[in-house]
Write a protein that holds these residues in place. Structure first.
Motif, PDB file in Angstrom:
ATOM      1  N   GLN A   1      33.526  43.559 -29.204  1.00  0.00           N
ATOM      2  CA  GLN A   1      33.098  44.338 -30.088  1.00  0.00           C
ATOM      3  C   GLN A   1      34.248  45.032 -30.923  1.00  0.00           C
ATOM      4  O   GLN A   1      34.802  45.947 -29.886  1.00  0.00           O
ATOM      5  N   ALA A   2      34.783  45.662 -32.246  1.00  0.00           N
ATOM      6  CA  ALA A   2      35.704  46.371 -32.561  1.00  0.00           C
ATOM      7  C   ALA A   2      35.196  47.568 -32.726  1.00  0.00           C
ATOM      8  O   ALA A   2      34.480  48.167 -32.710  1.00  0.00           O
ATOM      9  N   ASP A   3      36.452  48.794 -32.071  1.00  0.00           N
ATOM     10  CA  ASP A   3      36.114  50.244 -32.356  1.00  0.00           C
ATOM     11  C   ASP A   3      37.100  50.060 -33.857  1.00  0.00           C
ATOM     12  O   ASP A   3      38.038  50.533 -33.819  1.00  0.00           O
ATOM     13  N   PRO A   4      36.293  50.981 -34.984  1.00  0.00           N
ATOM     14  CA  PRO A   4      36.968  51.319 -35.742  1.00  0.00           C
ATOM     15  C   PRO A   4      37.510  52.158 -35.889  1.00  0.00           C
ATOM     16  O   PRO A   4      39.362  52.539 -36.119  1.00  0.00           O
ATOM     17  N   LYS A   5      38.198  53.561 -35.192  1.00  0.00           N
ATOM     18  CA  LYS A   5      38.791  54.042 -34.385  1.00  0.00           C
ATOM     19  C   LYS A   5      40.560  53.410 -33.966  1.00  0.00           C
ATOM     20  O   LYS A   5      40.974  54.561 -34.661  1.00  0.00           O
ATOM     21  N   ILE A   6      40.093  52.198 -33.771  1.00  0.00           N
ATOM     22  CA  ILE A   6      41.450  51.456 -33.233  1.00  0.00           C
ATOM     23  C   ILE A   6      42.572  51.053 -34.596  1.00  0.00           C
ATOM     24  O   ILE A   6      43.768  51.784 -34.458  1.00  0.00           O
ATOM     25  N   ILE A   7      41.033  51.049 -35.831  1.00  0.00           N
ATOM     26  CA  ILE A   7      41.922  50.630 -36.584  1.00  0.00           C
ATOM     27  C   ILE A   7      42.672  52.007 -36.920  1.00  0.00           C
ATOM     28  O   ILE A   7      43.854  52.050 -37.798  1.00  0.00           O
ATOM     29  N   PHE A   8      41.514  53.082 -37.638  1.00  0.00           N
ATOM     30  CA  PHE A   8      42.075  54.401 -38.627  1.00  0.00           C
ATOM     31  C   PHE A   8      42.924  55.158 -38.236  1.00  0.00           C
ATOM     32  O   PHE A   8      43.504  56.084 -38.569  1.00  0.00           O
ATOM     33  N   ASP A   9      42.757  55.122 -35.929  1.00  0.00           N
ATOM     34  CA  ASP A   9      43.322  56.407 -35.741  1.00  0.00           C
ATOM     35  C   ASP A   9      44.861  56.535 -34.790  1.00  0.00           C
ATOM     36  O   ASP A   9      45.553  56.870 -34.424  1.00  0.00           O
ATOM     37  N   LEU A  10      45.366  54.975 -34.514  1.00  0.00           N
ATOM     38  CA  LEU A  10      45.993  54.629 -33.611  1.00  0.00           C
ATOM     39  C   LEU A  10      47.060  53.860 -34.326  1.00  0.00           C
ATOM     40  O   LEU A  10      46.620  53.597 -35.586  1.00  0.00           O
ATOM     41  N   PRO A  11      48.363  54.292 -34.448  1.00  0.00           N
ATOM     42  CA  PRO A  11      49.947  53.715 -34.551  1.00  0.00           C
ATOM     43  C   PRO A  11      49.166  52.627 -34.020  1.00  0.00           C
ATOM     44  O   PRO A  11      48.985  52.012 -33.435  1.00  0.00           O
ATOM     45  N   PRO A  12      49.945  51.601 -35.218  1.00  0.00           N
ATOM     46  CA  PRO A  12      50.175  49.601 -35.227  1.00  0.00           C
ATOM     47  C   PRO A  12      50.328  49.481 -34.332  1.00  0.00           C
ATOM     48  O   PRO A  12      49.913  48.626 -33.528  1.00  0.00           O
ATOM     49  N   GLU A  13      51.304  49.879 -33.554  1.00  0.00           N
ATOM     50  CA  GLU A  13      51.935  49.001 -31.624  1.00  0.00           C
ATOM     51  C   GLU A  13      51.248  49.673 -30.845  1.00  0.00           C
ATOM     52  O   GLU A  13      51.643  49.209 -29.705  1.00  0.00           O
ATOM     53  N   GLU A  14      50.373  50.558 -31.463  1.00  0.00           N
ATOM     54  CA  GLU A  14      49.502  51.263 -29.589  1.00  0.00           C
ATOM     55  C   GLU A  14      47.988  49.606 -30.188  1.00  0.00           C
ATOM     56  O   GLU A  14      46.971  49.888 -29.115  1.00  0.00           O
ATOM     57  N   ARG A  15      47.294  49.631 -30.797  1.00  0.00           N
ATOM     58  CA  ARG A  15      46.112  48.781 -31.145  1.00  0.00           C
ATOM     59  C   ARG A  15      45.699  47.554 -30.834  1.00  0.00           C
ATOM     60  O   ARG A  15      44.652  47.588 -30.042  1.00  0.00           O
ATOM     61  N   TYR A  16      47.354  46.420 -30.406  1.00  0.00           N
ATOM     62  CA  TYR A  16      46.695  45.436 -29.885  1.00  0.00           C
ATOM     63  C   TYR A  16      46.814  45.901 -27.992  1.00  0.00           C
ATOM     64  O   TYR A  16      44.927  45.486 -28.116  1.00  0.00           O
ATOM     65  N   GLU A  17      46.785  46.777 -27.169  1.00  0.00           N
ATOM     66  CA  GLU A  17      47.002  46.772 -26.227  1.00  0.00           C
ATOM     67  C   GLU A  17      45.078  47.575 -25.948  1.00  0.00           C
ATOM     68  O   GLU A  17      44.829  47.666 -25.201  1.00  0.00           O
ATOM     69  N   ALA A  18      44.738  48.280 -27.005  1.00  0.00           N
ATOM     70  CA  ALA A  18      44.117  48.987 -27.093  1.00  0.00           C
ATOM     71  C   ALA A  18      42.876  48.881 -27.299  1.00  0.00           C
ATOM     72  O   ALA A  18      41.465  48.350 -26.254  1.00  0.00           O
ATOM     73  N   ALA A  19      42.735  47.563 -27.646  1.00  0.00           N
ATOM     74  CA  ALA A  19      41.850  46.357 -27.749  1.00  0.00           C
ATOM     75  C   ALA A  19      41.527  45.566 -26.873  1.00  0.00           C
ATOM     76  O   ALA A  19      40.424  45.660 -26.355  1.00  0.00           O
ATOM     77  N   LEU A  20      42.446  44.981 -26.124  1.00  0.00           N
ATOM     78  CA  LEU A  20      42.445  44.433 -25.321  1.00  0.00           C
ATOM     79  C   LEU A  20      42.170  46.154 -23.787  1.00  0.00           C
ATOM     80  O   LEU A  20      41.334  45.080 -22.838  1.00  0.00           O
ATOM     81  N   ALA A  21      42.548  46.912 -24.052  1.00  0.00           N
ATOM     82  CA  ALA A  21      41.656  47.999 -22.836  1.00  0.00           C
ATOM     83  C   ALA A  21      39.751  47.946 -23.265  1.00  0.00           C
ATOM     84  O   ALA A  21      39.161  47.999 -22.361  1.00  0.00           O
ATOM     85  N   LEU A  22      39.607  47.611 -24.363  1.00  0.00           N
ATOM     86  CA  LEU A  22      37.666  47.588 -25.007  1.00  0.00           C
ATOM     87  C   LEU A  22      37.479  46.993 -23.752  1.00  0.00           C
ATOM     88  O   LEU A  22      36.223  46.108 -23.521  1.00  0.00           O
ATOM     89  N   MET A  23      37.853  45.089 -23.319  1.00  0.00           N
ATOM     90  CA  MET A  23      37.493  44.141 -22.269  1.00  0.00           C
ATOM     91  C   MET A  23      38.598  44.750 -21.416  1.00  0.00           C
ATOM     92  O   MET A  23      37.567  43.804 -20.200  1.00  0.00           O
ATOM     93  N   GLY A  24      38.873  45.918 -20.443  1.00  0.00           N
ATOM     94  CA  GLY A  24      38.788  46.005 -19.842  1.00  0.00           C
ATOM     95  C   GLY A  24      40.072  45.245 -18.845  1.00  0.00           C
ATOM     96  O   GLY A  24      40.804  44.961 -17.648  1.00  0.00           O
ATOM     97  N   ILE A  25      41.038  44.993 -20.163  1.00  0.00           N
ATOM     98  CA  ILE A  25      41.990  43.890 -19.620  1.00  0.00           C
ATOM     99  C   ILE A  25      43.552  44.964 -20.006  1.00  0.00           C
ATOM    100  O   ILE A  25      43.639  45.281 -20.776  1.00  0.00           O
TER     101      ILE A  25
END
Length: 183
Positions: free
Chosen positions: A147-171
């Motif tokens: 499930q997406a968190d829009p803050k990852i798109i709008f608030d984080l720099p692009p180089e941090e988004r991939y890992e931040a999305a994985l972190a949503l899953m605890g990975i």
């Protein structure tokens, strides 16, 4: 399976150069297929340069340096604006009650005039899948979704988004293997 409003996270075994290590936000997924935008591939072009190319003055200092992104390999000559709040534009796909994906130029004209949505994410192109294609790629372990968190798109720099999305899953990225397995 409906992955609308989900992130697709490319698995390490997805070595297609277009999608390798990408994070895509799915804007629509139904029986006809899926479409979304890659959210972690800046093109190296600021929004101000795009506005120069389309010959529109830009009167919003807060967005002049926003990067324009490679949204995917489909219609790379066309702009797609993911934005919050939704607003009312000529051609908008409603993704959530508060987020839209707009393809009409009226949104860019509003931004140029100093108005428009508070948050925007601009891509050239989008990612698309035919009916059953995405489901097949997921079954082959090319993608995982969350499930997406829009803050990852709008608030984080692009180089941090991939890992931040994985972190949503605890990975943690270090936990992922390039080898796929099925139980």
């Amino acid at each position: 399976m409906n992955l609308t409003r989900h992130f697709l996270i490319a698995m390490p075994n997805l070595v297609d150069p277009v999608f390798e290590r990408t994070l895509a936000y799915i804007c629509d997924h139904n029986e006809r297929g899926a479409m979304g935008v890659i959210v972690n591939r800046p093109l190296g072009m600021p929004l101000s340069a795009l506005f120069e190319q389309i010959d529109v003055e830009l009167h919003r200092p807060d967005v002049i340096e926003l990067p324009v992104y490679f949204g995917g390999p489909v219609q790379t000559d066309r702009g797609f604006v993911l934005h919050q709040p939704l607003g009312e534009w000529q051609s908008t796909l409603t993704v959530t009650d508060d987020i839209g994906l707009t393809t009409s130029k009226d949104i860019l004209l509003a931004v140029g005039e100093g108005a428009g949505p508070a948050q925007l994410f601009v891509t050239l192109g989008y990612a698309g899948w035919e009916a059953g294609q995405l489901e097949n790629e997921i079954s082959q372990n090319a993608w995982i979704s969350v499930q997406a968190d829009p803050k990852i798109i709008f608030d984080l720099p692009p180089e941090e988004r991939y890992e931040a999305a994985l972190a949503l899953m605890g990975i943690d990225m270090a936990m992922l293997s390039k080898e796929a397995g099925h139980a």
